[in-house]
Design a protein around this motif. Structure first.
Motif, PDB file in Angstrom:
ATOM      1  N   SER A 203     -27.169   4.134  42.424  1.00 13.63           N
ATOM      2  CA  SER A 203     -28.297   3.433  43.025  1.00 13.63           C
ATOM      3  C   SER A 203     -29.570   3.655  42.227  1.00 13.63           C
ATOM      4  O   SER A 203     -29.743   4.693  41.567  1.00 13.63           O
ATOM      5  CB  SER A 203     -28.503   3.930  44.457  1.00 13.63           C
ATOM      6  OG  SER A 203     -29.706   3.457  44.998  1.00 13.63           O
ATOM      7  N   SER A 204     -30.469   2.696  42.309  1.00 11.36           N
ATOM      8  CA  SER A 204     -31.797   2.886  41.712  1.00 11.36           C
ATOM      9  C   SER A 204     -32.565   3.989  42.424  1.00 11.36           C
ATOM     10  O   SER A 204     -33.470   4.587  41.850  1.00 11.36           O
ATOM     11  CB  SER A 204     -32.596   1.572  41.796  1.00 11.36           C
ATOM     12  OG  SER A 204     -31.992   0.561  41.021  1.00 11.36           O
TER      13      SER A 204
ATOM     14  N   GLN B 235     -28.762  -2.561  39.571  1.00 14.78           N
ATOM     15  CA  GLN B 235     -30.018  -2.902  38.913  1.00 14.78           C
ATOM     16  C   GLN B 235     -30.054  -4.336  38.394  1.00 14.78           C
ATOM     17  O   GLN B 235     -31.096  -4.802  37.947  1.00 14.78           O
ATOM     18  CB  GLN B 235     -30.283  -1.920  37.767  1.00 14.78           C
ATOM     19  CG  GLN B 235     -30.542  -0.487  38.205  1.00 14.78           C
ATOM     20  CD  GLN B 235     -29.277   0.258  38.637  1.00 14.78           C
ATOM     21  OE1 GLN B 235     -28.150  -0.148  38.327  1.00 14.78           O
ATOM     22  NE2 GLN B 235     -29.461   1.345  39.387  1.00 14.78           N
ATOM     23  N   ARG B 236     -28.936  -5.054  38.457  1.00 10.80           N
ATOM     24  CA  ARG B 236     -28.916  -6.418  37.923  1.00 10.80           C
ATOM     25  C   ARG B 236     -29.821  -7.364  38.714  1.00 10.80           C
ATOM     26  O   ARG B 236     -30.182  -8.434  38.215  1.00 10.80           O
ATOM     27  CB  ARG B 236     -27.506  -6.974  37.878  1.00 10.80           C
ATOM     28  CG  ARG B 236     -26.886  -7.292  39.238  1.00 10.80           C
ATOM     29  CD  ARG B 236     -25.434  -7.739  39.047  1.00 10.80           C
ATOM     30  NE  ARG B 236     -24.773  -8.243  40.253  1.00 10.80           N
ATOM     31  CZ  ARG B 236     -24.065  -7.504  41.091  1.00 10.80           C
ATOM     32  NH1 ARG B 236     -23.935  -6.206  40.848  1.00 10.80           N
ATOM     33  NH2 ARG B 236     -23.490  -8.049  42.144  1.00 10.80           N
TER      34      ARG B 236
ATOM     35  N   GLY C 237     -32.844  -6.638  39.663  1.00 13.33           N
ATOM     36  CA  GLY C 237     -34.243  -6.352  39.393  1.00 13.33           C
ATOM     37  C   GLY C 237     -34.907  -5.714  40.602  1.00 13.33           C
ATOM     38  O   GLY C 237     -34.275  -5.167  41.495  1.00 13.33           O
ATOM     39  N   ARG C 238     -36.186  -5.821  40.650  1.00 10.77           N
ATOM     40  CA  ARG C 238     -36.951  -5.216  41.743  1.00 10.77           C
ATOM     41  C   ARG C 238     -36.784  -6.053  43.012  1.00 10.77           C
ATOM     42  O   ARG C 238     -36.942  -7.267  43.007  1.00 10.77           O
ATOM     43  CB  ARG C 238     -38.428  -5.131  41.381  1.00 10.77           C
ATOM     44  CG  ARG C 238     -39.284  -4.505  42.492  1.00 10.77           C
ATOM     45  CD  ARG C 238     -40.728  -4.357  42.035  1.00 10.77           C
ATOM     46  NE  ARG C 238     -41.549  -3.838  43.120  1.00 10.77           N
ATOM     47  CZ  ARG C 238     -42.851  -3.579  42.985  1.00 10.77           C
ATOM     48  NH1 ARG C 238     -43.464  -3.791  41.825  1.00 10.77           N
ATOM     49  NH2 ARG C 238     -43.539  -3.111  44.014  1.00 10.77           N
TER      50      ARG C 238
END
Length: 420
Positions: A368-369, A414-415, A417-418
């Protein structure tokens, strides 16, 4: 400052096929594992699936034809798709991202990514079947997919070409060849595909139950509680259950399917996880209608011979996860199953489940981010049963600090993005 003592090497949140595969892989590889779920293992979406080990299923629901066929799919009484407009308006980013991933270039990328992962599927699942002594639950008799119209078959030609490009083996069958294999089919047959080497599971909840039994025999622990939030730090993760219990582990894996985003502090709550609600009906006295899973392409469902009868499973409903069951979807499956086999009577059982779905039709598998101590593994859409074993193997490798043997770069959280 003292370092908190970890109770376990790994906490697995969710005891469906993904979670139990993860727990059993990790425990047999020497980790000390706790799996948490307030519901009986395997009783959720795993229980109600079409039960195919679909290593051929590299074609996503996303498809360029969606742009031209969507009006018909949304309005026709004979459509396997239903869509709650209010739900769509409340989730415009997910819907727009899904449609963007229906573009041809994106579909090719998705197909290749799924195809690569599916080549690892048997290597992840078969060792667990052996560990659980569940070989008797697995039937190796191929899988049949049929089209009842020329137009339906021709619209699938690009998809079938992409399957071949990914190494999927199948035989194209004439109407007579289809009927020789499955003489009880009463629908018109234009063409069929027979996926060679495909298998199915006759009782997926029993498969998970046997995996749980083996997991516990190896020393693993099962806690019938849900994890509601977690707090990762440099040395591990503190998980908090619904009754306020705190548990420490070196890593935590989120394998809670469509409800993964409800667990706070994992990073899953920030990802665009949606739900494809699916239905099945069961005819207890008609299991002998077919000898293998038969998918009716235009109708959007499989007929599968199960330990408990004939299961008719499929359809897609885009709606809120907690919305009431849609009686029209159940009626549709009953009506179409009678077209397929003749009068079967009323179904003996009906079921609604929730396929965890990302807008690009690819699962989320990876750290995870929020923290590398939290590993996310959900969003397998229609092929969770197929990919459960390999996903569990990958999560175990990550929890042990190893580089996964299968390439998971396409499935990284993470693909997206935010995500605010």
């Amino acid at each position: 400052m003292s370092v908190p003592q970890n109770d376990y090497d790994l906490i697995v949140v969710g005891a469906g096929i993904i979670g139990m595969s993860t727990a059993l892989w990790a425990q047999k590889e020497g980790l000390n594992v706790l799996i948490c779920d307030p519901n009986p293992p395997g009783s959720g979406t795993t229980y109600g699936s079409a039960c195919t080990i679909a290593t051929y299923a590299c074609i996503p629901v996303n498809n360029p034809s969606i742009f031209t066929s969507l009006p018909h799919l949304l309005t026709s009484r004979e459509s396997p798709l239903s869509f709650n407009l209010w739900h769509g308006l409340k989730n415009p980013r997910w819907m727009l991202s899904f449609l963007n991933n229906c573009r041809a270039a994106n579909v090719r990328h998705i197909t290749q990514a799924l195809g690569q992962l599916l080549t690892c599927a048997d290597g992840g699942l078969d060792p667990l079947i052996a560990e659980a002594k569940a070989e008797d639950l697995i039937v190796s008799n191929d899988c049949l997919y049929v089209w009842s119209s020329r137009s339906g078959y021709e619209s699938a030609e690009d998809s079938n070409a992409m399957r071949r490009a990914q190494g999927v083996e199948f035989d194209e069958l004439s109407p007579d060849e289809v009927r020789q294999l499955e003489p009880n089919l009463q629908i018109p047959i234009h063409r069929g595909l027979n996926f060679k080497g495909a298998r199915h599971v006759t009782d997926p909840q029993e498969l998970v139950a046997r995996m749980q039994k083996r997991f516990e025999a190896l020393g693993g622990k099962y806690l019938p509680q849900g994890v509601v939030r977690c707090q990762p730090d440099d040395t591990g993760v503190t998980a908090y259950t619904g009754d306020g219990t705190e548990i420490r582990a070196g890593h935590l894996a989120v394998t809670a399917g469509a409800r993964s985003g409800q667990i706070k502090g994992t990073g899953a709550e920030n990802l665009p996880l949606g739900t494809e609600r699916g239905y099945h009906i069961l005819y207890r006295n008609h299991g002998g209608q077919v000898s293998r899973p038969v998918g009716w392409a235009e109708a959007g469902f499989y007929a599968t011979p199960m330990a408990h009868g004939l299961r008719i499973a499929g359809t897609v409903e885009i709606n809120n996860i907690d919305a009431a069951p849609n009686a029209k979807s159940i009626a549709y499956l009953q009506r179409k199953s009678h077209e397929m086999f003749g009068q079967l009577g009323n179904p003996d059982d009906t079921w609604l489940g929730h396929r965890p779905t990302m807008p690009d039709a690819l699962p989320v598998i990876g750290p995870s981010s929020a923290s590398s101590r939290v590993i996310l593994a959900f969003g397998h859409q229609h092929i969770g049963l197929t990919l459960g074993g390999v996903t569990g193997k990958i999560v175990t490798e990550l929890a042990r600090g190893q580089v996964p043997q299968c390439d998971i770069s396409n499935f990284a959280p993470q693909r997206f993005g935010r995500q605010d």
